[in-house]
Design an enzyme around this catalytic site. Structure first.
Site, short mmCIF file in Angstrom:
data_model
loop_
_atom_site.label_atom_id
_atom_site.label_comp_id
_atom_site.label_asym_id
_atom_site.label_seq_id
_atom_site.Cartn_x
_atom_site.Cartn_y
_atom_site.Cartn_z
N GLY A 265 0.85 -1.18 0.00
CA GLY A 265 0.00 0.00 0.00
C GLY A 265 0.88 1.22 0.00
CB SER A 266 0.15 4.74 0.52
OG SER A 266 -0.59 4.65 1.71
CB THR A 267 5.37 5.54 1.44
OG1 THR A 267 5.76 4.91 0.22
CG2 THR A 267 6.60 5.76 2.30
N GLY A 268 3.03 6.16 3.49
CA GLY A 268 2.62 6.78 4.75
C GLY A 268 1.97 5.76 5.69
CB VAL A 269 -0.73 3.24 5.19
CG1 VAL A 269 -1.29 2.07 5.98
CG2 VAL A 269 -1.83 4.22 4.85
CD GLU A 293 8.12 -4.81 -1.56
OE1 GLU A 293 8.55 -3.80 -2.15
OE2 GLU A 293 8.85 -5.54 -0.86
CB CYS A 327 3.28 0.36 -7.02
SG CYS A 327 3.45 -1.32 -7.59
CD GLU A 425 2.39 6.24 -5.07
OE1 GLU A 425 2.00 6.31 -3.90
OE2 GLU A 425 2.71 5.17 -5.63
P1 NAD Z 1 -3.39 2.45 1.03
O1 NAD Z 1 -2.12 2.65 1.74
O2 NAD Z 1 -4.41 3.50 1.07
O3 NAD Z 1 -4.11 1.13 1.61
C1 NAD Z 1 -3.45 -0.11 1.66
C2 NAD Z 1 -4.09 -0.97 2.72
O4 NAD Z 1 -3.80 -0.40 4.01
C3 NAD Z 1 -5.62 -1.02 2.63
O5 NAD Z 1 -6.06 -2.31 2.97
C4 NAD Z 1 -6.04 -0.02 3.68
O6 NAD Z 1 -7.34 -0.23 4.18
C5 NAD Z 1 -4.99 -0.28 4.75
N1 NAD Z 1 -4.83 0.78 5.75
C6 NAD Z 1 -4.92 2.12 5.58
N2 NAD Z 1 -4.67 2.75 6.75
C7 NAD Z 1 -4.43 1.79 7.67
C8 NAD Z 1 -4.10 1.79 9.05
N3 NAD Z 1 -3.95 2.92 9.72
N4 NAD Z 1 -3.92 0.59 9.67
C9 NAD Z 1 -4.02 -0.58 9.00
N5 NAD Z 1 -4.32 -0.64 7.68
C10 NAD Z 1 -4.51 0.52 7.02
O7 NAD Z 1 -3.03 2.05 -0.47
P2 NAD Z 1 -3.99 1.79 -1.72
O8 NAD Z 1 -4.58 3.09 -2.14
O9 NAD Z 1 -4.90 0.63 -1.49
O10 NAD Z 1 -2.93 1.31 -2.80
C11 NAD Z 1 -2.14 2.21 -3.50
C12 NAD Z 1 -0.76 2.32 -2.91
O11 NAD Z 1 -0.16 1.05 -2.88
C13 NAD Z 1 0.16 3.20 -3.74
O12 NAD Z 1 0.95 3.98 -2.90
C14 NAD Z 1 1.00 2.17 -4.50
O13 NAD Z 1 2.25 2.66 -4.92
C15 NAD Z 1 1.12 1.08 -3.49
N6 NAD Z 1 1.43 -0.20 -4.10
C16 NAD Z 1 2.71 -0.66 -4.03
C17 NAD Z 1 3.05 -1.86 -4.62
C18 NAD Z 1 4.45 -2.38 -4.56
O14 NAD Z 1 4.67 -3.53 -4.88
N7 NAD Z 1 5.42 -1.57 -4.16
C19 NAD Z 1 2.08 -2.60 -5.28
C20 NAD Z 1 0.78 -2.11 -5.33
C21 NAD Z 1 0.46 -0.91 -4.73
#
Ligand code: NAD
Length: 542
Positions: A265-269, A293, A327, A425
C-alpha cells in the site's frame, strides 16, 4: 511426514489470453460480466468456519458506473478482529503440522482453478470492481495470481532444499518452521493478485493469517476466498475481515502472538504501521517480520540516442495502463531536447486514438480511477498544473466524475524538475515531462536519483551502450526494478522479481524465494552419531 522427496511441477508462466474479437474467451467473459452485474452479492467476512454478517452493509459499485450496485459487504469491528485472531491461532497447530506437499497441493489446485473454471469470474470481478480492461484484468487477476501460486510452491521446495554441510559422524539439518503466532496481511486495491498473494505466501509456508483488503477491492477478494475454499484451505488458515485499518491495527498490534505484517500500500500507511509495531515491541513473543511494498515515483530517462517511437510507446503504456494506478507506473520522464518534439507528437497521436470508458466495451484502453477520493486527489494536481505558469498541459487535462471517475490521460511539461508532480506519487493517469539539454545526461541522472524519496521502478532508453552502463551505475539505488529500453511496468513472476527500496518498501521481492524466507524461522538441527564420552581434549595431555 512425506515418504519420498517429492518434486513439485516445474512452473511455467501462464499464457495470456488475447480476447480477440470473436474469441471463445471474450464471449465467456462478456457473459460472466453480464451475469455478475445482474446479481447483487451479499459478502460476508470469513472468520474460522463462520461466514460473518454484521448487518453494517457497505455498498460496492463499479468505479466507471458509481450508481450501479454490485452488492454489499458486511463491515466488522474490533470484536471481529479478535475473533479472527482467535481463529488464526486455533487453526495454527494443525496447519503448521500438515506435510508440506499438502500445502503445496492446495495452492497448485488454487492456481488450476483460476486458470480454468474461475478465470472468467475473477477477471470479471476485477473489471467491474476495480475498473480494469480485459487485458489488465487477465494479466493481474488470472496470470499473475496463477504464477504467484505455482512459482511460490517451487520456491518453497527450493528453500527447503537449502541444507547445511555435515562432517563425518554428524548430520546437520535445517528445518524451516512457520513463525510462532499469526501473520497480518494488509492489501491494496490495485492488484487482485497482490491481494491474494499477501495472505497466501505466509500460509503456504505454514502460517495462519488475518487478511484485511482495501474496501475498494472486496468485490474480487470475495472470489479469491471462494477459490481458497474450493482449493481446500482449512477453516481459520486465512481469515478475511473488512474493518477500518486502525480498527484492525488496534487489536492486532497489541497481541503478543503477532508474528508478521505482509503489507502492500502507500508509504505513509506502512510507516505508521511500522511505528506502532515498534512502540509495542515489548509486547511480542518474537520480533515480528515486517514486510512492506509501498509507493513509487517511477521514472523514465531517455538518452539522446534513444529511438523516439520506443520512448513514446514506453511512456504511453507505462504511464496510462490501468489509469496509472500501478505502483510501477511511469510518472516522471526526462527527455532530451533533441527528440522531445518527436516524442511529444507520437504520444499525442497515440493518446488521440485512445478511448476511455467502461471496460465492458473492449475498445476502451482507459477506464475509471478507483474512487471519488482518488478522483479528487488526481484532479487537484491537474487543476494546479493548469494554473501554473511553469507547466504546460501537453495532452489531456479533462475529467468527468458524473457517471464514473474518468480522468483523461494527462501529460504535463514542467520547466522546473522539482515541480510537485515530478516528485509526489499521484497514483493516476498523469505523466510529467522535464526536457533537458542532451549534453547534460550525467547531471540529469543525478537529478533522477535525488528527486524523490521512492526507489521502485525506473527505465532508461538509449542505443549508446556507454550511456546505458552509466545510467545503470548511477541509478543503482534509484529503483528495485530497472528496465533498459522497456517500460517500467509489467513485471512477471519468476522473470522480474518485484520490489523497490528507499521509501518504496523493504524489497522482499514478491513471488521470489526471498519473500518466502520472511515467513519462516529456520531451526538448525545437529545430530551427533557417536557422542564424545570424555571431556578432556588432546591439548590437555601435559
Ligand atoms: P493504502 O495505503 O491507502 O491502503 C493499503 C491498505 O492499508 C488497505 O487495505 C487499507 O485499508 C490499509 N490501511 C490504511 N490505513 C491503515 C491503518 N492505519 N492501519 C491498517 N491498515 C490501514 O493504499 P492503496 O490506495 O490501497 O494502494 C495504492 C498504494 O499502494 C500506492 O501507494 C502504491 O504505490 C502502493 N502499491 C505498491 C506496490 C508495490 O509492490 N510496491 C504494489 C501495489 C500498490
Amino acid at each position: 511426514m512425506p515418504k519420498g522427496n517429492f518434486v513439485v511441477p516445474t512452473p511455467i508462466n501462464e499464457p495470456i489470453l488475447a480476447f480477440t474479437p470473436g474469441s471463445k474467451e471474450k464471449a465467456e467473459l462478456l457473459e460472466t460480466l453480464q451475469a455478475m452485474k445482474a446479481n447483487e452479492v451479499d459478502v460476508p467476512m470469513y472468520i474460522g468456519s463462520e461466514e460473518v454478517r454484521t448487518g453494517r452493509k457497505i455498498r460496492m459499485s463499479p468505479p466507471h458506473d458509481h450508481q450501479h450496485t454490485l452488492g454489499h459487504f458486511h463491515e466488522g469491528d474490533t470484536s471481529h478482529v479478535q475473533l479472527a485472531v482467535n481463529a488464526a491461532l486455533g487453526a495454527k497447530q494443525a496447519w503448521a503440522d500438515l506435510s508440506w506437499e499438502h500445502r503445496a497441493a492446495i495452492f497448485l489446485k488454487a492456481a488450476d482453478l483460476i486458470a480454468g473454471p474461475y478465470r472468467a469470474r475473477i477477471n470479471a470481478a476485477t473489471m467491474l470492481g476495480q475498473s480494469k480492461n480485459a487485458f489488465q484484468a487477465e494479466i493481474d487477476a488470472a496470470c499473475e495470481l496463477i504464477d504467484f501460486f505455482k512459482f511460490n510452491v517451487a520456491f518453497m521446495q527450493e528453500l527447503y532444499g537449502q541444507q547445511p554441510q555435515s562432517l563425518p559422524l554428524t548430520w546437520n539439518r535445517m528445518e524451516y518452521r512457520p513463525l510462532e503466532g499469526f501473520v497480518f496481511a494488509v492489501t491494496p486495491f490495485n492488484f487482485t493478485s497482490i491481494a491474494a498473494n499477501l495472505p497466501a505466501a505466509p500460509a503456504l509456508m505454514g502460517n495462519t493469517v488475518i487478511w484485511k483488503p482495501a474496501y475498494s477491492q472486496v468485490y474480487s477478494a470475495q472470489v479469491i476466498m471462494e477459490i481458497f475454499k474450493e482449493a481446500g484451505i482449512p477453516d481459520g488458515v486465512i481469515n478475511l475481515i473488512y474493518v477500518d485499518g486502525p480498527v484492525a491495527g488496534d487489536v492486532i498490534f497489541k497481541n503478543p502472538d503477532f508474528a508478521g505484517l505482509h503489507f502492500t500500500g502507500s508509504t505513509g500507511v506502512f510507516k505508521q504501521l511500522w511505528k506502532t509495531i515498534g512502540e509495542n515491541i515489548d509486547l511480542y513473543k518474537s520480533y515480528p517480520r515486517v514486510v512492506g511494498e509501498t509507493g513509487g515515483k517511477d521514472f523514465v530517462i531517455a538518452h539522446k540516442t534513444a529511438h523516439p517511437k520506443a520512448v513514446a510507446t514506453g511512456l504511453v503504456r507505462g504511464a496510462f495502463e490501468f489509469q496509472g494506478q500501478k505502483c510501477s507506473a511511469a510518472s516522471r520522464a526526462y527527455i532530451p531536447a533533441n527528440m522531445w518534439e518527436e516524442v511529444k507528437s507520437y504520444m499525442i497521436e497515440d493518446l488521440k486514438s485512445m478511448k476511455m470508458g467502461d471496460p465492458e466495451d473492449f475498445s476502451n484502453f482507459v477506464n475509471a480511477v478507483i474512487d471519488e477520493r482518488a478522483f479528487k486527489k488526481i484532479t487537484k494536481y491537474i487543476d494546479e498544473a493548469k494554473n501554473d505558469k511553469l507547466v504546460d498541459v501537453v495532452a489531456g487535462g479533462n475529467y468527468d466524475g458524473s457517471k464514473g471517475y474518468f480522468v483523461e490521460p494527462t501529460v504535463l511539461e514542467a520547466k522546473d524538475p522539482m515541480y510537485t508532480t515530478m516528485c509526489e506519487e499521484i497514483f493516476g493517469p498523469v505523466l510529467t515531462i522535464y526536457v533537458y539539454q542532451p549534453e547534460r545526461f550525467e547531471e540529469t541522472l543525478d537529478l533522477v536519483d535525488q528527486t524523490s524519496p521512492y526507489a521502485l521502478t525506473g527505465a532508461v532508453f538509449a542505443q549508446d551502450r556507454y550511456a546505458i552502463e552509466l545510467a545503470t551505475k548511477k541509478l543503482v539505488n534509484a529503483a528495485g526494478n530497472f528496465y533498459i529500453n522497456d517500460k517500467p511496468t509489467g513485471a512477471v513472476v519468476g522473470q522480474q522479481p518485484f520490489g523497490g527500496a528507499r521509501g518504496s518498501g523493504t524489497n522482499d521481492k514478491a513471488g521470489a524465494m526471498m519473500n518466502l524466507l520472511r515467513w519462516v524461522s529456520a531451526r538448525t538441527i545437529k545430530e551427533n552419531f557417536v557422542s564424545p564420552t570424555n571431556y578432556r581434549y588432546p591439548f590437555l595431555g601435559e
